[in-house]
Write a protein that holds these residues in place. Sequence first.
Motif, PDB file in Angstrom:
ATOM      1  N   ALA A  16     -58.752 -85.004 -44.914  1.00 47.70           N
ATOM      2  CA  ALA A  16     -57.529 -85.691 -45.335  1.00 47.70           C
ATOM      3  C   ALA A  16     -56.348 -84.938 -44.752  1.00 47.70           C
ATOM      4  O   ALA A  16     -56.354 -83.697 -44.710  1.00 47.70           O
ATOM      5  N   ASP A  17     -55.351 -85.676 -44.295  1.00 50.11           N
ATOM      6  CA  ASP A  17     -54.139 -85.018 -43.841  1.00 50.11           C
ATOM      7  C   ASP A  17     -52.931 -85.901 -44.119  1.00 50.11           C
ATOM      8  O   ASP A  17     -53.059 -87.066 -44.545  1.00 50.11           O
ATOM      9  N   ILE A  18     -51.760 -85.320 -43.908  1.00 43.68           N
ATOM     10  CA  ILE A  18     -50.521 -86.012 -44.249  1.00 43.68           C
ATOM     11  C   ILE A  18     -49.423 -85.579 -43.285  1.00 43.68           C
ATOM     12  O   ILE A  18     -49.393 -84.426 -42.838  1.00 43.68           O
ATOM     13  N   THR A  19     -48.558 -86.524 -42.936  1.00 44.27           N
ATOM     14  CA  THR A  19     -47.363 -86.237 -42.158  1.00 44.27           C
ATOM     15  C   THR A  19     -46.171 -86.263 -43.101  1.00 44.27           C
ATOM     16  O   THR A  19     -45.974 -87.246 -43.827  1.00 44.27           O
ATOM     17  N   PHE A 142     -61.318 -81.035 -52.043  1.00 44.98           N
ATOM     18  CA  PHE A 142     -61.692 -82.429 -52.278  1.00 44.98           C
ATOM     19  C   PHE A 142     -62.816 -82.554 -53.302  1.00 44.98           C
ATOM     20  O   PHE A 142     -63.779 -81.775 -53.293  1.00 44.98           O
ATOM     21  N   VAL A 143     -62.679 -83.592 -54.159  1.00 41.22           N
ATOM     22  CA  VAL A 143     -63.759 -83.869 -55.098  1.00 41.22           C
ATOM     23  C   VAL A 143     -64.127 -85.357 -55.139  1.00 41.22           C
ATOM     24  O   VAL A 143     -65.253 -85.700 -55.485  1.00 41.22           O
ATOM     25  N   TRP A 144     -63.202 -86.259 -54.760  1.00 44.09           N
ATOM     26  CA  TRP A 144     -63.501 -87.691 -54.807  1.00 44.09           C
ATOM     27  C   TRP A 144     -62.432 -88.443 -54.047  1.00 44.09           C
ATOM     28  O   TRP A 144     -61.323 -87.937 -53.827  1.00 44.09           O
ATOM     29  N   ALA A 145     -62.745 -89.675 -53.614  1.00 41.55           N
ATOM     30  CA  ALA A 145     -61.772 -90.559 -52.983  1.00 41.55           C
ATOM     31  C   ALA A 145     -62.097 -91.991 -53.357  1.00 41.55           C
ATOM     32  O   ALA A 145     -63.280 -92.344 -53.508  1.00 41.55           O
ATOM     33  N   GLU A 146     -61.065 -92.797 -53.492  1.00 41.10           N
ATOM     34  CA  GLU A 146     -61.286 -94.195 -53.842  1.00 41.10           C
ATOM     35  C   GLU A 146     -60.196 -95.067 -53.255  1.00 41.10           C
ATOM     36  O   GLU A 146     -59.064 -94.616 -53.023  1.00 41.10           O
ATOM     37  N   GLN A 147     -60.556 -96.323 -53.013  1.00 38.84           N
ATOM     38  CA  GLN A 147     -59.610 -97.326 -52.559  1.00 38.84           C
ATOM     39  C   GLN A 147     -59.389 -98.304 -53.699  1.00 38.84           C
ATOM     40  O   GLN A 147     -60.346 -98.827 -54.282  1.00 38.84           O
ATOM     41  N   MET A 148     -58.125 -98.533 -54.038  1.00 38.57           N
ATOM     42  CA  MET A 148     -57.778 -99.479 -55.095  1.00 38.57           C
ATOM     43  C   MET A 148     -56.896-100.572 -54.499  1.00 38.57           C
ATOM     44  O   MET A 148     -56.047-100.304 -53.643  1.00 38.57           O
ATOM     45  N   ALA A 187     -70.371 -91.481 -52.757  1.00 40.58           N
ATOM     46  CA  ALA A 187     -69.494 -91.012 -51.684  1.00 40.58           C
ATOM     47  C   ALA A 187     -68.038 -91.372 -51.944  1.00 40.58           C
ATOM     48  O   ALA A 187     -67.143 -90.523 -51.826  1.00 40.58           O
ATOM     49  N   VAL A 188     -67.774 -92.650 -52.285  1.00 40.89           N
ATOM     50  CA  VAL A 188     -66.412 -93.127 -52.530  1.00 40.89           C
ATOM     51  C   VAL A 188     -66.471 -94.229 -53.579  1.00 40.89           C
ATOM     52  O   VAL A 188     -67.542 -94.740 -53.922  1.00 40.89           O
ATOM     53  N   GLY A 189     -65.298 -94.620 -54.063  1.00 41.68           N
ATOM     54  CA  GLY A 189     -65.210 -95.739 -54.990  1.00 41.68           C
ATOM     55  C   GLY A 189     -64.265 -96.796 -54.469  1.00 41.68           C
ATOM     56  O   GLY A 189     -63.345 -96.503 -53.686  1.00 41.68           O
ATOM     57  N   TRP A 205     -55.703 -95.846 -50.507  1.00 45.29           N
ATOM     58  CA  TRP A 205     -56.709 -94.821 -50.758  1.00 45.29           C
ATOM     59  C   TRP A 205     -56.034 -93.654 -51.470  1.00 45.29           C
ATOM     60  O   TRP A 205     -54.903 -93.284 -51.137  1.00 45.29           O
ATOM     61  N   THR A 206     -56.727 -93.077 -52.438  1.00 43.93           N
ATOM     62  CA  THR A 206     -56.264 -91.868 -53.121  1.00 43.93           C
ATOM     63  C   THR A 206     -57.372 -90.837 -53.064  1.00 43.93           C
ATOM     64  O   THR A 206     -58.539 -91.168 -53.252  1.00 43.93           O
ATOM     65  N   TRP A 207     -57.002 -89.597 -52.791  1.00 49.18           N
ATOM     66  CA  TRP A 207     -58.018 -88.546 -52.856  1.00 49.18           C
ATOM     67  C   TRP A 207     -57.750 -87.664 -54.059  1.00 49.18           C
ATOM     68  O   TRP A 207     -56.613 -87.486 -54.504  1.00 49.18           O
TER      69      TRP A 207
END
Length: 263
Positions: A16-19, A142-148, A187-189, A205-207
């Motif tokens: 994961a990265d961010i600008t 990191f512990v989890w990632a999901e798309q809402m 793996a993801v939600g 997406w949120t991590w």
Amino acid sequence: MTVNDSPWPEGVPAWADITVPDLAAAQRFYGGLLGWEFTQGRPETGGYVTASVDGRRVAGLLPADGAAADAPAAWCVYLGVEDVTLTTGHAVAAGAQLLAGPMTVLGLGDIAVLADPAGAVFGLWQSGTHTGWDVTDVPGAFVWAEQMSQQPDLSRRFYVDLFGYEATDMSAPDFTYTSLAVGGTPAVGVGGYGAGVGADVPAAWTWYVAVTDAEDAARRVPEVGGTVVSGPEDTPYGRLVLAQGPAGEVVALLEQAPPEVVA
């Protein structure tokens, strides 16, 4: 704790990265909140900074310049792939929009950034010399990632078709959620926004990053330049705090529930 120095499996979050418009503010926030240590990349990386916990890579930060300086800041979650060009082609054919790439990044790996059919931005990461995060499931990592989104069925079909995930419906009244697994390991939600979320809230997406103490994390968020959006609150997986960093980006902080003891 999972320590890994190999490419992450297909469909498993790898990085994961961010600008951000203010790199120093971001470093103060994440360093003060999560104990991240920062390493400046080579000049040709454009100022890319790698964040580590106990010497193990956990995330990346990049200073914004030009038009990007005015764009909203958001974390990009990258899913591991074996062939970024092939997977990108399948994603676009299934309705995703290509935003960047595929491209090779200084031999570190090959990436692409897309918006899925619901509009959530995500990345693909094909490992080179950089295999993604070195450690997960420890405080600061990191512990989890999901798309809402407002279209959970559309999103579930897209990601299951793209990666061949094993899907487990975890929905309940007024709650739509699917856990997507690789080789039997979640793996993801993918989920749907609740009734209290406005129809104009975009898919995203949120991590989730592990913290030792959710109450302490919530207390420190404003001290280091962020804002608590919600929590701490109990979930089946631990105590959760939803926070915004100094650039307005969302990050979820999770104090993981202790493992169940089987008699």
